[in-house]
Structure formats: structure tokens, C-alpha cells
Enzyme design. Structure first.
Site, PDB file in Angstrom:
ATOM      1  N   HIS A 119       1.095  -1.363   0.132  1.00 15.70           N
ATOM      2  CA  HIS A 119       0.041  -0.065  -0.162  1.00 15.70           C
ATOM      3  C   HIS A 119       0.947   1.361   0.062  1.00 15.70           C
ATOM      4  CE1 HIS A 119      -3.243   2.690   0.501  1.00 15.70           C
ATOM      5  NE2 HIS A 119      -2.808   3.078   1.735  1.00 15.70           N
ATOM      6  N   ASP A 151      -2.871   9.532   2.731  1.00 15.50           N
ATOM      7  CA  ASP A 151      -3.438   8.255   2.570  1.00 15.50           C
ATOM      8  C   ASP A 151      -4.524   8.226   1.999  1.00 15.50           C
ATOM      9  OD1 ASP A 151      -4.012   5.345   2.486  1.00 15.50           O
ATOM     10  OD2 ASP A 151      -3.482   5.092   4.782  1.00 15.50           O
ATOM     11  N   CYS A 190      -3.540   2.845  -5.331  1.00 15.05           N
ATOM     12  CA  CYS A 190      -3.000   3.546  -4.090  1.00 15.05           C
ATOM     13  C   CYS A 190      -1.563   4.473  -4.727  1.00 15.05           C
ATOM     14  CB  CYS A 190      -2.543   2.887  -2.972  1.00 15.05           C
ATOM     15  SG  CYS A 190      -1.466   1.302  -3.176  1.00 15.05           S
TER      16      CYS A 190
END
Length: 399
Positions: A290, A307, A358
């Protein structure tokens, strides 16, 4: 006992009296907040009726004055000429007509206000459904429309055409991301054709081959080469444009090395650069497949982790703050005061809705922040952004 119905003339006098009260309130001669009893429904109704008349009363003042004058003159004429029981003078006719217009407006205004206030009284704040039917609400709307038409007939058209003003001032939102041209689409299609090998582009920090560019296909995780190459493109764009903030980007192995081995292992990574002279420092961070983006803003005194899954990163934020202190001590030979620096993981940012974009989000966060631009993108734009990144890498500059 039957309800007594007020005559039009009675309504007229009541509304005109309420209008005088309203004018005295709005002119400042009466303190409406200390003197008005807003818990008294009758008083509120009277004020609302006065307000309604005042809404159309500015252009009607002269008419009211003429009507009152005509009525007074007619009364005097009747006193002096009791014997004249037939026929009417022109002034008397005009006065009667004006009185009829005002009486009609007053009656209509009272009816509209009564209807609206009845509707308000039927509402509650306890979650109970209003007892009024849709037909009764439609009746209020129709009554209001009739009042507006009557006002336009007596006063003329409104001073402003609000529909025209709204259209003239309407903000036309341009698309956040421009679509690719036919030529760009053709180039992307050619680059993404499977079975190719070899190098596509190279810069100071990374080399991108066909096997890497394929990572920019939809629903595919980005690798280190793509992210490091794209981050270097952001740095080079800032170096070639003095209007943009100065930028330094660490590579994708910086944070993991700092976290696992401490400052000593990354101490020499900045031997040719003074990060404290930059406006923004980017740190791509990988947590078990991630990608997130660490951002140190030297001007704003902030350390943040962006994030796209909305996670919190307290440990990483503390790690980066400790790195700043150690770096300043090592390179500047003196401690740095970080007491006023803020750390956070922003939540009001675009969020991904899958488990593969991501890296694209992290790169796009960096691209927007590097030019102090808003985050004008979302998950729906990922396919287009991936294509833009393919073009940027192939052309060795941000497309």
C-alpha cells in the site's frame, strides 16, 4: 355562531395600520426586538401582513396617498353636497378605483399571509408529520402566484429579472482533467501493447522499461521504478519553473531504510542537497503493498502523510519529525526547534475505492501539492490519470 367575515375595506385599514407599524419598526423609531411579542401569534400575523404590503409598498406609496386624498376629498364633497345623490365626479371615481385596487391587494396579502402562517403553525419540531395535505400546499402556492400577478398588474414588472441575472452569473465548471487527444490516445495504446521489451525512458533516479510501464494498466499496482521516475519528473519541473515551489523527493526505499536501520543509514542520502532550503519534501512510503505519501512542508511547518485509504500514521509522522531533528543537527551543527510543527494525516482528501490505485493516488497527491493545486480528482479519474502518467514517462516530462 357564524364567523364574522371582514370586509375588503376593513382588511385595507388593518393592513395599512400594520404597514405604518412596520415602517416605524424598520425606520428605527421602535426597537422591534425589545418591544415585539414574537410569542403572540396575532402580533406576528399583523407584522407579517405589514411586511407583505411593504414588499410592494415602495412603488405604491403615491397610489396610497392619492387614494387617501381622494377618499378624504370625496368625504368632504359628500358633506357639502348632501343633496347630490346621483352621479359621480371623475375624482370620486378615480378614488374609488384606487381604493378597490388597494383593498384587493390588502385582502390578497392578508389571505396569503394567513395561509402561510397556518402552514407554519401546522409544523412541529418533534418529528411529527404535518396534517396538511399536498392539495393545501398547492393552494398556498397558487395563492402566492395570484398575489405576485396582482402585484405586477398594479405595480408593473419587477425591477430585476432574477432569472436573467442568475443565468448571467452562472459559474460554468470546466472539467478537472482534460481528455487525451487522438494522437495521445494512439501513443498510449502503442506503448501498452503487450509483448514489447526494452527501455522506454531514463532519468537521474530511475529507468523505466516496458515491463514497468505495463504497471500503469488499469487495476494494477505500481512498482518502485514508476513512482521514483515520476517523482523525479516533479522535481525537474520545479527546477525549470521558478514560479513553482522548490521540491526534493526521496526515493521509495528511504522511509523503510530509516524505519528499519535508523538515521545513520540515510545520513549520506542528502550529502548533495539541503532539504531545509526546499519548500516541500516528498517521501513515497510503502506499507505491505500500500502506497502513501509523506510530505514535509518547510514553509508551513507541517509533516503529513497522505493516505488514499484514510489511515492514520502516528508512528511514521513521529519518525519523520525525529529525522528532521537529526538531519538538522548533522548538517547544520545545531538543534532545531520543532515545537510549533504540526503533524497529521489529512482525511478530507480523495479516497480510492479499490485496492490497486494507491500508487496513482500517491503520485497525484505529489503532483498537485508540488504546484500548490487543489485535489481536483477522484477515483473516477484514475484511468485517465494512468494514461497521463504513461505519456509523462514516455516524454520525460509531466504531461
Amino acid at each position: 355562531m357564524p364567523t364574522k367575515v371582514k370586509s375588503r375595506k376593513c382588511y385595507r385599514h388593518e393592513i395599512l395600520a400594520n404597514k405604518r407599524e412596520f415602517n416605524s419598526i424598520t425606520s428605527g423609531s421602535i426597537d422591534c426586538y425589545s418591544n415585539a411579542d414574537f410569542y403572540n401569534p396575532t402580533h406576528v400575523r399583523r407584522l407579517c401582513q405589514a411586511m407583505y404590503l411593504n414588499r410592494y409598498g415602495d412603488n405604491k406609496t403615491e397610489t396610497i396617498s392619492i387614494c387617501s386624498s381622494s377618499s378624504s376629498n370625496n368625504s368632504s364633497d359628500r358633506d357639502e353636497n348632501d343633496s347630490l345623490t346621483s352621479g359621480s365626479s371623475p375624482a370620486r371615481v378615480a378614488g374609488a378605483q384606487s381604493e378597490e385596487i388597494i383593498a384587493a391587494a390588502a385582502e390578497e396579502g392578508a389571505s396569503i399571509v394567513d395561509s402561510l402562517l397556518d402552514g407554519l403553525e401546522s409544523l412541529t419540531i418533534h418529528g411529527r408529520t404535518s396534517s396538511r395535505t399536498p392539495e393545501s400546499y398547492q393552494g398556498s402556492i397558487d395563492s402566492r402566484a395570484r398575489g405576485i400577478r396582482l402585484a405586477e398588474l398594479t405595480l408593473g414588472p419587477p425591477k430585476y429579472d432574477f432569472d436573467a441575472l442568475f443565468k448571467a452569473t452562472e459559474f460554468v465548471k470546466s472539467p478537472a482533467l482534460s481528455p487525451l487527444t487522438d494522437e495521445e490516445e494512439a501513443l498510449v495504446k502503442q506503448l501498452m501493447r503487450r509483448g514489447q521489451s526494452g527501455e522506454i525512458a531514463q532519468n537521474k533516479t530511475a529507468i523505466v522499461e516496458y515491463k514497468d510501464i505495463y504497471k500503469l494498466a488499469p487495476e494494477t499496482w505500481l512498482n518502485d521504478e514508476i513512482i521514483n521516475f515520476y517523482m523525479q519528473l516533479i522535481v525537474e519541473r520545479a527546477e525549470n519553473n521558478s514560479q513553482l515551489p522548490s521540491v526534493h523527493c526521496f526515493n521509495t526505499f528511504f522511509c523503510s531504510t530509516l524505519r528499519d536501520s535508523g538515521y545513520a543509514k540515510v545520513r549520506r542520502w542528502t550529502k548533495r542537497v539541503d532539504i531545509f532550503s526546499k519548500d516541500i519534501v516528498f517521501i513515497p512510503i510503502n506499507y505491505s503493498y500500500h502506497w502513501t505519501l509523506g510530505v514535509i512542508d518547510m514553509k508551513a511547518h507541517t509533516i503529513q502523510v497522505y493516505d488514499s485509504l484514510g489511515g492514520s500514521h502516528d508512528n511514521t509522522l513521529m519518525l519523520l519529525k525525529e529525522y528532521l531533528a537529526a538531519e538538522h543537527e548533522d548538517k547544520k551543527k545545531q538543534p532545531v526547534d520543532l515545537s510549533d510543527w504540526k503533524t497529521c494525516s489529512p482525511k478530507d482528501i480523495p479516497q480510492q475505492r479499490n485496492m490497486s490505485d494507491c500508487g496513482v493516488f500517491a503520485c497525484t497527491f505529489a503532483e498537485r501539492l508540488s504546484r500548490r493545486h487543489s485535489f481536483n480528482f477522484s477515483q473516477d479519474d484514475m484511468s485517465l490519470i494512468r494514461k497521463r502518467m504513461i505519456l509523462s514517462i514516455a516524454q520525460n516530462k509531466i504531461a
